[in-house]
Design an enzyme around this catalytic site. Structure first.
Site, mmCIF file in Angstrom:
data_model
loop_
_atom_site.group_PDB
_atom_site.id
_atom_site.type_symbol
_atom_site.label_atom_id
_atom_site.label_comp_id
_atom_site.label_asym_id
_atom_site.label_seq_id
_atom_site.Cartn_x
_atom_site.Cartn_y
_atom_site.Cartn_z
ATOM 1 N N GLU A 1 0.783 -1.225 0.000
ATOM 2 C CA GLU A 1 0.000 0.000 0.000
ATOM 3 C C GLU A 1 0.822 1.286 0.000
ATOM 4 O O GLU A 1 0.342 2.322 -0.426
ATOM 5 C CB GLU A 1 -0.939 -0.001 1.216
ATOM 6 C CG GLU A 1 -1.987 -1.103 1.204
ATOM 7 C CD GLU A 1 -2.908 -1.016 0.005
ATOM 8 O OE1 GLU A 1 -3.502 0.048 -0.235
ATOM 9 O OE2 GLU A 1 -3.024 -2.035 -0.712
ATOM 10 N N SER B 1 -35.780 -34.866 45.528
ATOM 11 C CA SER B 1 -35.591 -34.910 46.981
ATOM 12 C C SER B 1 -34.829 -33.719 47.541
ATOM 13 O O SER B 1 -34.583 -33.666 48.746
ATOM 14 C CB SER B 1 -34.838 -36.200 47.354
ATOM 15 O OG SER B 1 -35.635 -37.332 47.094
#
Length: 757
Positions: free
Chosen positions: A93, A361
């Protein structure tokens, strides 16, 4: 030909004017650039697209997508980007990035010259100029090509940036702001999503592919790989082009919205959704939770490992889901929250911590606590574990023990420790379902119906609860009977939450449900491994090397099993089952949930002691001796005024002489049996049974006539009122009950009478 030449000459002149105009315009375009923010402002304004949940020490636990317009990771410093990527970016770039001052004049000249001869060039846009377009929407091209005004504005802003920002700041900001592919913005998002790693780990080939996206973000994989190969050649690594096309195809076939690195942690998805859904903060918000990342990892691993063990080939138990919650007793901080087994589950999005399930339970400790508080029982009181028929509005309720066996007379301590069902139901008869339901609601359990709705089955956990509410209710026992909400966040906006009957948030502070004395007695019962031996033996996953109080539970048809218990500092709740409610195969609370509970507790106490709690003032510690050796002599805890040193079985005998062996256990006195004319009479037997073993010389007598049978005898009902007697060898009536049979026709009755002969 002359006309063509004139046109070409005009085009050349126009392009030259354009290039010269760009250079001249830079001198006049400084005013718009003055609005460009500083580097520190850009970095401070950066927001990731996710919510980030942190643990209590600031370690990331979970990321949740908040911004659906773009996917951005956390801000990445230049030092956190691999040298290979930086090299690829500069080579592709802006080769003279470190030489120019915002505008690459050599590049401008080359572009102008190329425009004169219609040759293809890279263009003159520098990284700094591109950053200018990222910082200012007016300078960002709406199409692939920029206008002359945008070019001039970018160049002017680039010069301004170079004067005020350092080169490393320009490059760092560019890497975080630049869009790569689709919704991926910034090096963090593209690195984690496409390559499954942090930016510091990108190699040359991965870097080239990522940089190649900058020119053509949504290009086909073949085109991206072709451009990436050119970048690799510029980097002097042409050999990495081998197989690049196939690798690119693989990379771009991955889902584009999933981060897969360590930075994209996925430790607490259900908890994070719960926290963030409450306030919906903006994207990028970081919330510090009460969770402990290390404990969370251990909990997740332990759950998955145990479920894999249950599902090994040859012993599959049809179980794939589970959940874990750990709460600090004193503060109420939630330290671990595992909502599912993750990849092992077919419904991983379902949160098992907040899903309603039958409690089994696990409600029994609260039942015995209430009975002791009301002084209906003591821990030493004897309860009859023998068959019982309880008439209800829908017929007879006949509870059974888990192992289908009855133990006879047992103490309340043994009944709770061994999780015997019939004694629990007898206890609920004394307490009443209505009062017990009110107690459960006070503890924060989300009962939506009154106690009468559940009936006597409430003693065995027929109500639906959540793992969070159940675990927090056990925490109340650990805290001396005081119930309070839990905490999820450590920030100033901490909220306390608890699941109560209406599902609303509980108020801060504590509510005294049981006294410290009652809570201590029940905790002592739950911690007593000797009390569990009738059902579980001495060696079970519920036994720890340090003090803990724990209870398991299994719901109907083994659809849910639980293990919930506490030490001096922590309360741990485990649920194991299937999210779709499918029953498990031979998995109980002891074999499914208890091993997970034990391992999590061991981790919590690897360096932390858990000594037995000190008894609160007012309790009496008395040596208890049982007549007829029903249970061993031991020391027992009593509320003031309820202590007994000797407990004799004869005091519990029936009205007839001879003791409890001579007692009719079923049907209950006053039972009304309703016959169904649509069911064959032979299939509607009524069972007569004694409380324990068949006494020597015993015999049945029905309506004054002998009835052949022994301890459990089936009888084809005859309409009317009847008297059933249990007599000894001398014909003396030891026990009797009355019952009534309704609903059969005369014809049915004749068939019943004939069939009973």
């Amino acid at each position: 030909m002359r006309a063509v030449s004139d046109v070409r000459g005009w085009g050349v002149a126009r392009r030259v004017v354009s290039s010269v105009g760009l250079a001249l315009g830079l001198l006049q375009a400084s005013a718009p650039a003055c609005a460009v923010p500083s580097f520190d402002e850009v970095r401070q304004d950066w927001r990731a697209s996710d919510w980030i949940l942190l643990d209590r020490r600031g370690e990331p636990l979970q990321r949740l997508r908040a911004d659906m317009q773009a996917q951005r990771g956390d801000w990445v410093t230049l030092a956190e980007v691999s040298p290979a990527f930086r090299q690829a970016l500069i080579a592709s770039e802006d080769k003279r990035f470190y030489e120019h001052s915002g505008v690459d004049w050599r590049g401008v000249a080359a572009a102008a010259w190329g425009n004169l001869w219609h040759s293809r060039t890279r263009g003159a846009s520098t990284l700094t100029m591109q950053l200018a377009g990222l910082l200012d929407d007016d300078l960002r091209p709406s199409t692939r090509n920029r206008s002359v005004t945008q070019k001039i504005g970018q160049a002017a802003t680039a010069v301004w940036l170079e004067q005020r920002w350092r080169k490393d700041q320009i490059l760092e900001a560019y890497l975080n702001l630049v869009p790569f592919r689709g919704e991926l913005v910034g090096i963090s998002a593209v690195s984690q999503t496409l390559f499954g790693k942090l930016p510091i780990g990108l190699d040359a080939r991965e870097a080239a592919l990522a940089v190649a996206l900058l020119r053509a973000p949504n290009a086909a994989a073949s085109r991206v790989s072709q451009r990436a190969c050119g970048i690799l050649r510029d980097m002097g690594q042409a050999t990495d082009c081998n197989g690049l096309d196939g690798y690119a195809q693989l990379v771009f076939s991955r889902p584009a919205n999933v981060m897969t690195t360590r930075d994209a942690v996925n430790l607490a998805p259900h908890f994070a959704r719960r926290v963030f859904s409450a306030s919906r903060p903006p994207a990028g918000t970081r919330i510090t939770s009460t969770l402990d990342a290390n404990l969370q990892r251990v909990a997740v691993t332990t759950l998955q490992q145990t479920l894999r063990e249950l599902g090994t080939p040859g012993r599959s138990r049809n179980v794939q889901d589970g959940a874990i919650v750990v709460i600090d007793n004193a503060s109420g901080d939630i330290l671990a929250w595992v909502g599912s087994s993750g990849a092992l589950s077919s419904a991983a999005q379902v949160d098992g911590v907040t899903s309603l399930r039958q409690a089994g339970s696990t409600l029994k400790p609260f039942l015995y606590a209430q009975a002791i508080a009301e002084q209906r029982l003591t821990a030493a009181s004897l309860l009859d574990d023998s068959p019982i028929d309880l008439p209800t509005g829908g017929g007879l309720y006949i509870p059974q023990n888990y192992d289908r066996h009855f133990k006879g007379w047992v103490s309340a301590r043994t009944a709770l420790g061994s999780s015997l069902n019939v004694p629990a139901v007898r206890t609920l008869v004394m307490v009443t379902p209505r009062r017990f339901a009110r107690t459960l609601v006070a503890l924060g359990l989300p009962l939506t119906q009154s106690g009468d709705y559940y009936g006597y089955s409430l003693a065995l956990g027929s109500a639906d609860v959540t793992l969070l509410s159940l675990t927090n209710a056990y925490r109340a026992l650990a805290n001396g009977g005081a119930a309070s909400g839990v905490k999820e966040r450590t920030s100033e906006t901490v909220r306390t939450r608890g699941d109560n009957a209406k599902g609303t948030a509980r108020a801060e502070g504590y509510t005294a449900v049981f006294s410290p004395q009652v809570s201590f007695i029940v905790s002592d019962m739950l911690a007593d491994r000797q009390a569990r031996t009738r059902t579980l033996g001495l060696d079970s996953p519920l036994s720890t090397r340090y003090w803990t109080a724990v209870k398991t539970g299994t719901s109907k048809d083994m659809r849910d099993n639980w293990a919930v218990g506490y030490s001096r500092r922590y309360t741990v709740g485990i649920w194991v089952g299937n999210a779709d409610g499918a029953p498990m195969w031979d998995v109980s609370g002891v074999s499914g949930a208890a091993p997970i509970w034990h391992r999590v507790m061991d981790y919590l106490h690897r360096q932390t002691a858990s000594l037995p709690p000190a008894p609160p003032p007012g309790l009496e510690h008395v040596a208890v001796q049982y007549a007829e050796h029903v249970e061993p002599t031991r020391e027992e805890w009593f509320l003031p005024g309820t202590s007994q040193s000797t407990i004799a079985l004869s005091s519990l005998a029936t009205k007839a002489p001879g003791g409890p062996l001579w007692r009719i256990a079923g049907p209950a006195d006053g039972t009304i049996v309703a016959l169904d004319p649509d069911i064959p009479p032979a299939n509607q037997r009524l069972w007569f049974q004694v409380a324990a073993a068949w006494p020597k010389g015993a015999a049945w007598r029905l309506d004054g006539k002998p009835l052949v049978g022994r301890a459990r005898t089936g009888w084809l009902p005859w309409p009317g009122r009847h008297t059933l007697e249990l007599v000894d060898a001398a014909g003396v009536v030891r026990d009797s009950i009355r019952f009534e049979v309704r609903g059969a026709t005369l014809t049915d009755g004749k068939r019943m009478r004939n069939a009973s002969r």
